[in-house]
Design a protein around this motif. Sequence first.
Motif, PDB file in Angstrom:
ATOM      1  N   GLY A   1      -6.642  56.253   5.841  1.00 46.08           N
ATOM      2  CA  GLY A   1      -6.828  55.702   4.490  1.00 46.08           C
ATOM      3  C   GLY A   1      -8.053  56.258   3.795  1.00 46.08           C
ATOM      4  N   GLY A   2      -7.805  57.014   2.728  1.00 44.91           N
ATOM      5  CA  GLY A   2      -8.909  57.616   1.957  1.00 44.91           C
ATOM      6  C   GLY A   2      -9.193  56.841   0.695  1.00 44.91           C
ATOM      7  N   GLY A   3      -9.315  55.505   0.831  1.00 46.48           N
ATOM      8  CA  GLY A   3      -9.793  54.694  -0.288  1.00 46.48           C
ATOM      9  C   GLY A   3     -11.300  54.532  -0.174  1.00 46.48           C
TER      10      GLY A   3
ATOM     11  N   VAL B   1     -10.728  61.942   7.755  1.00 45.77           N
ATOM     12  CA  VAL B   1     -10.102  60.875   6.972  1.00 45.77           C
ATOM     13  C   VAL B   1      -8.708  61.369   6.603  1.00 45.77           C
ATOM     14  CG1 VAL B   1     -10.182  59.507   4.854  1.00 45.77           C
ATOM     15  CG2 VAL B   1     -12.317  60.100   6.024  1.00 45.77           C
ATOM     16  N   LEU B   2      -7.674  60.615   6.962  1.00 49.74           N
ATOM     17  CA  LEU B   2      -6.299  61.009   6.623  1.00 49.74           C
ATOM     18  C   LEU B   2      -5.802  60.131   5.482  1.00 49.74           C
ATOM     19  CD1 LEU B   2      -4.797  61.321  10.237  1.00 49.74           C
ATOM     20  CD2 LEU B   2      -6.196  62.964   8.959  1.00 49.74           C
ATOM     21  N   GLU B   3      -5.385  60.782   4.408  1.00 51.34           N
ATOM     22  CA  GLU B   3      -4.950  60.049   3.212  1.00 51.34           C
ATOM     23  C   GLU B   3      -3.541  60.492   2.838  1.00 51.34           C
ATOM     24  OE1 GLU B   3      -5.706  57.542   1.055  1.00 51.34           O
ATOM     25  OE2 GLU B   3      -3.887  58.208   0.022  1.00 51.34           O
ATOM     26  N   LYS B   4      -2.649  59.549   2.663  1.00 46.71           N
ATOM     27  CA  LYS B   4      -1.247  59.928   2.407  1.00 46.71           C
ATOM     28  C   LYS B   4      -1.051  60.512   1.014  1.00 46.71           C
ATOM     29  CE  LYS B   4       0.557  55.384   1.290  1.00 46.71           C
ATOM     30  NZ  LYS B   4       1.479  54.927   0.329  1.00 46.71           N
ATOM     31  N   GLY B   5      -1.844  60.091   0.027  1.00 46.37           N
ATOM     32  CA  GLY B   5      -1.740  60.662  -1.314  1.00 46.37           C
ATOM     33  C   GLY B   5      -2.953  61.544  -1.584  1.00 46.37           C
TER      34      GLY B   5
ATOM     35  N   ASN C   1      -6.218  51.372  -4.354  1.00 47.76           N
ATOM     36  CA  ASN C   1      -6.906  50.336  -5.122  1.00 47.76           C
ATOM     37  C   ASN C   1      -8.283  50.762  -5.605  1.00 47.76           C
ATOM     38  OD1 ASN C   1      -4.838  48.529  -4.913  1.00 47.76           O
ATOM     39  ND2 ASN C   1      -5.590  47.644  -3.013  1.00 47.76           N
ATOM     40  N   ILE C   2      -8.880  51.710  -4.905  1.00 48.75           N
ATOM     41  CA  ILE C   2     -10.226  52.100  -5.325  1.00 48.75           C
ATOM     42  C   ILE C   2     -10.188  52.640  -6.761  1.00 48.75           C
ATOM     43  CG2 ILE C   2     -10.076  54.457  -4.344  1.00 48.75           C
ATOM     44  CD1 ILE C   2     -13.233  52.262  -4.458  1.00 48.75           C
ATOM     45  N   GLY C   3      -9.067  53.229  -7.162  1.00 46.26           N
ATOM     46  CA  GLY C   3      -8.953  53.747  -8.522  1.00 46.26           C
ATOM     47  C   GLY C   3      -8.195  52.811  -9.459  1.00 46.26           C
TER      48      GLY C   3
ATOM     49  N   ASN D   1      -2.647  64.255   1.302  1.00 49.74           N
ATOM     50  CA  ASN D   1      -1.210  64.436   1.517  1.00 49.74           C
ATOM     51  C   ASN D   1      -0.863  64.441   2.993  1.00 49.74           C
ATOM     52  OD1 ASN D   1      -0.713  64.744  -1.290  1.00 49.74           O
ATOM     53  ND2 ASN D   1      -1.589  66.805  -1.125  1.00 49.74           N
ATOM     54  N   CYS D   2      -1.457  63.547   3.718  1.00 46.06           N
ATOM     55  CA  CYS D   2      -1.260  63.474   5.160  1.00 46.06           C
ATOM     56  C   CYS D   2      -1.040  62.011   5.511  1.00 46.06           C
ATOM     57  CB  CYS D   2      -2.498  64.039   5.855  1.00 46.06           C
ATOM     58  SG  CYS D   2      -2.394  63.975   7.651  1.00 46.06           S
ATOM     59  N   GLU D   3       0.240  61.639   5.596  1.00 43.79           N
ATOM     60  CA  GLU D   3       0.565  60.236   5.871  1.00 43.79           C
ATOM     61  C   GLU D   3       0.647  60.009   7.372  1.00 43.79           C
ATOM     62  OE1 GLU D   3       3.958  58.713   3.796  1.00 43.79           O
ATOM     63  OE2 GLU D   3       3.948  56.824   4.930  1.00 43.79           O
ATOM     64  N   VAL D   4      -0.020  58.999   7.829  1.00 46.35           N
ATOM     65  CA  VAL D   4       0.092  58.632   9.236  1.00 46.35           C
ATOM     66  C   VAL D   4       1.419  57.909   9.417  1.00 46.35           C
ATOM     67  CG1 VAL D   4      -0.886  57.200  11.073  1.00 46.35           C
ATOM     68  CG2 VAL D   4      -2.393  58.538   9.571  1.00 46.35           C
ATOM     69  N   THR D   5       2.227  58.377  10.402  1.00 51.06           N
ATOM     70  CA  THR D   5       3.547  57.789  10.625  1.00 51.06           C
ATOM     71  C   THR D   5       3.653  57.115  11.982  1.00 51.06           C
ATOM     72  OG1 THR D   5       4.285  59.940  11.416  1.00 51.06           O
ATOM     73  CG2 THR D   5       4.737  59.430   9.110  1.00 51.06           C
TER      74      THR D   5
ATOM     75  N   ALA E   1       1.663  47.923  12.148  1.00 45.97           N
ATOM     76  CA  ALA E   1       2.953  47.849  12.849  1.00 45.97           C
ATOM     77  C   ALA E   1       3.171  49.079  13.728  1.00 45.97           C
ATOM     78  CB  ALA E   1       4.096  47.702  11.838  1.00 45.97           C
ATOM     79  N   MET E   2       2.551  50.214  13.330  1.00 47.84           N
ATOM     80  CA  MET E   2       2.669  51.431  14.148  1.00 47.84           C
ATOM     81  C   MET E   2       1.985  51.258  15.499  1.00 47.84           C
ATOM     82  SD  MET E   2       1.749  54.221  11.223  1.00 47.84           S
ATOM     83  CE  MET E   2       2.480  54.077   9.584  1.00 47.84           C
ATOM     84  N   ALA E   3       1.076  50.295  15.571  1.00 51.47           N
ATOM     85  CA  ALA E   3       0.412  49.998  16.847  1.00 51.47           C
ATOM     86  C   ALA E   3       0.994  48.735  17.459  1.00 51.47           C
ATOM     87  CB  ALA E   3      -1.092  49.841  16.633  1.00 51.47           C
TER      88      ALA E   3
ATOM     89  N   GLN F   1      -2.617  42.529 -11.433  1.00 51.84           N
ATOM     90  CA  GLN F   1      -2.546  43.386 -12.607  1.00 51.84           C
ATOM     91  C   GLN F   1      -3.903  43.508 -13.303  1.00 51.84           C
ATOM     92  OE1 GLN F   1       1.041  43.134 -15.060  1.00 51.84           O
ATOM     93  NE2 GLN F   1       1.524  41.205 -14.066  1.00 51.84           N
ATOM     94  N   ALA F   2      -4.043  44.565 -14.099  1.00 53.62           N
ATOM     95  CA  ALA F   2      -5.232  44.727 -14.935  1.00 53.62           C
ATOM     96  C   ALA F   2      -4.821  45.442 -16.218  1.00 53.62           C
ATOM     97  CB  ALA F   2      -6.305  45.513 -14.202  1.00 53.62           C
ATOM     98  N   PHE F   3      -5.698  45.379 -17.213  1.00 54.40           N
ATOM     99  CA  PHE F   3      -5.380  45.854 -18.558  1.00 54.40           C
ATOM    100  C   PHE F   3      -6.585  46.537 -19.162  1.00 54.40           C
ATOM    101  CE2 PHE F   3      -3.353  41.963 -17.363  1.00 54.40           C
ATOM    102  CZ  PHE F   3      -2.019  42.155 -17.656  1.00 54.40           C
TER     103      PHE F   3
ATOM    104  N   GLY G   1     -12.503  43.749  -2.948  1.00 55.72           N
ATOM    105  CA  GLY G   1     -13.023  44.747  -2.025  1.00 55.72           C
ATOM    106  C   GLY G   1     -13.774  45.900  -2.651  1.00 55.72           C
ATOM    107  N   PHE G   2     -13.851  45.959  -3.978  1.00 58.77           N
ATOM    108  CA  PHE G   2     -14.574  47.082  -4.573  1.00 58.77           C
ATOM    109  C   PHE G   2     -16.073  46.940  -4.330  1.00 58.77           C
ATOM    110  CE2 PHE G   2     -16.691  49.005  -8.364  1.00 58.77           C
ATOM    111  CZ  PHE G   2     -16.473  50.327  -8.020  1.00 58.77           C
ATOM    112  N   LYS G   3     -16.601  45.770  -4.625  1.00 60.72           N
ATOM    113  CA  LYS G   3     -18.031  45.528  -4.412  1.00 60.72           C
ATOM    114  C   LYS G   3     -18.430  45.692  -2.959  1.00 60.72           C
ATOM    115  CE  LYS G   3     -17.080  41.100  -5.335  1.00 60.72           C
ATOM    116  NZ  LYS G   3     -15.763  40.899  -4.715  1.00 60.72           N
TER     117      LYS G   3
END
Lengths: 86, 417
Positions: free
Chosen positions: B38-40, B61-65, B71-73, B203-207, B244-246, B258-260, B366-368
């Motif tokens: 997770g690269g958040g 750090v492996l990040e799928k996107g 959420n960080i963004g 672009n590296c999703e842990v499966t 669940a993978m573990a 949501q946010a606006f 979790g941002f703070k």
Amino acid sequence: MRIPCPCCGPRDRREFTYYGASDYLDRPAEGADLEAWDNYLHLRDNPAGVTRDLWYHDPCQAWLEVTRNTVTHEILSAHPVSEVSA
Amino acid sequence: MRYSGFRVFTQGLSGNRGWRPAWRRPEPKPAYDIIIIGGGGHGLSTAYYLAKKHGLKNIAVLEKGYLGSGNIGRNTTIVRANYFLPGNSEFYSHSLKLWEGLEGELNYNVMHSQRGLINLFHSDGQRDAFARRGNAMLAQGDDAILLDREGVREKLPYLDFEQTRYPIYGGLYHPRGGSARHDAVAWGYARGADQLGVDLIQNCEVTGIDIENGKVTGVQTTRGAIKAKKVAMVAAGRSSQVAAMAGMRLPIESHVLQAFVTEGLKPVIDHVVSFGMGHFYISQSDKGGLVFGGDLDFYASYAARGNLPMVEHVMEAGMTLMPMIGRARVLRSWGGIMDMSPDGSPIIDKTHIDGLYVNCGWNYGGFKAVPASGWCLAHLMATDAPHPVAARFRLDRFRTGRGLMDEEGTGSQHNLH
Ligand SMILES: Cc1cc2nc3c(=O)[nH]c(=O)nc-3n(C[C@H](O)[C@H](O)[C@H](O)COP(=O)(O)OP(=O)(O)OC[C@H]3O[C@@H](n4cnc5c(N)ncnc54)[C@H](O)[C@@H]3O)c2cc1C
Ligand SMILES: [Zn+2]
């Protein structure tokens, strides 16, 4: 989002109160161990996809088990909890 | 490359041709000592402090996107230390101190702005509760000032003080609270970690998570198998799928929040204002947009978009509180998937599997926590002992019932936070 209430037909989501995953239908028997209670109260599959959860229809006071997709928000079915065998 | 005002100046004079990418794009190696899934914000800060504070090398750090795509963004960037319960109080206090040194530490402008946070109250009972919270904040070494109605009017003259549903009695003012630029926090930690040799693999999703004899040995990914001695699951709203993978079930339900944001306006809202009774909070970004939001949609969801009833509710609450924003046009709205825990407090802990760690349950706050969460998870992974300010974020507190931290006092149950 509209939920098809078996008593009232398709109704606006605002008429419903969400309770959570249908794990709540599997209440452990008296004297069950900690793990059973933990599973019942806290631990969840929390699926990204089809899930079953509990909704209360405020106008008709029916508890429903709703089968729906958490990714698309599609509602697949809704049955009164009284007809669902846990 | 160090960033500085001087460099901005000289680059400006030479056509900005000298800037380099802020981090590398390495190929995954066959093995690492430590893998963060997770690269958040939390994954990146964990990697940064593992390298910086504990001198560890050979981390990925492996990040799928892409970095910062979660959420960080997507959050509304409030940074505060106004928690009340032991466990939360010292943790968020520590986090705010890290925020205050973050730009120097990272050599990166995260636009941290301590413009002050004001939580409004609307009854005598609420005033008492906020006085108590303010005292707890002072006792933990942070700042809090109880404002009466006139005190609020001085700072926020544009509120509708005459509304009859929730008349404004006053507010709890937290001067060191404020906001920051969310993407910049991810980018700053990413750049800092990369410079210390951490491989950031996008672009590296842990499966899959490989476990042998109760010990983690590596992960399966969309870019092949990677071995590791230690693995941390830092996947926020996707924590349940990763766990669940573990073979684990977590005490987590994922919900959409949501946010606006409106079109850019001249400066009009100087603080971060929260209207708890109406489920509404707002601040103004440095670009001028009014950034606001409300409560969860309140059903399990992975859709990253919400439903219209909550949109309507948030708009109504905003109009109740500050009718002046009625003319602003909303540009965008979006949703993020929140990892909700039953008591509303987070988890930073080992699992029953040797070498496998979990960081989740950040709810909508979790941002703070990004700096302290990384700081504490890094401490746990490097020393195998919990950091003192995160020692109560235990995974087993739900099973045992000991040490639940229900900050809102609504009950430790999935649908109540
Ligand atoms: C609308 C909104 C408003 C918010 N407002 C605030 C606020 O004002 N203040 C505050 O403190 N907090 C706020 N939050 C909460 C905060 O944003 C989150 O708690 C926090 O960002 C979560 O941690 P993270 O940054 O690590 O998550 P994320 O950025 O979501 O990181 C998790 C990463 O894991 C990756 N991942 C998932 N599964 C896998 C896999 N299998 N393999 C590889 N990678 C994977 C994801 O792609 C993602 O990038 C808000 C959240 C939302 C949605
Ligand atoms: Zn009905």
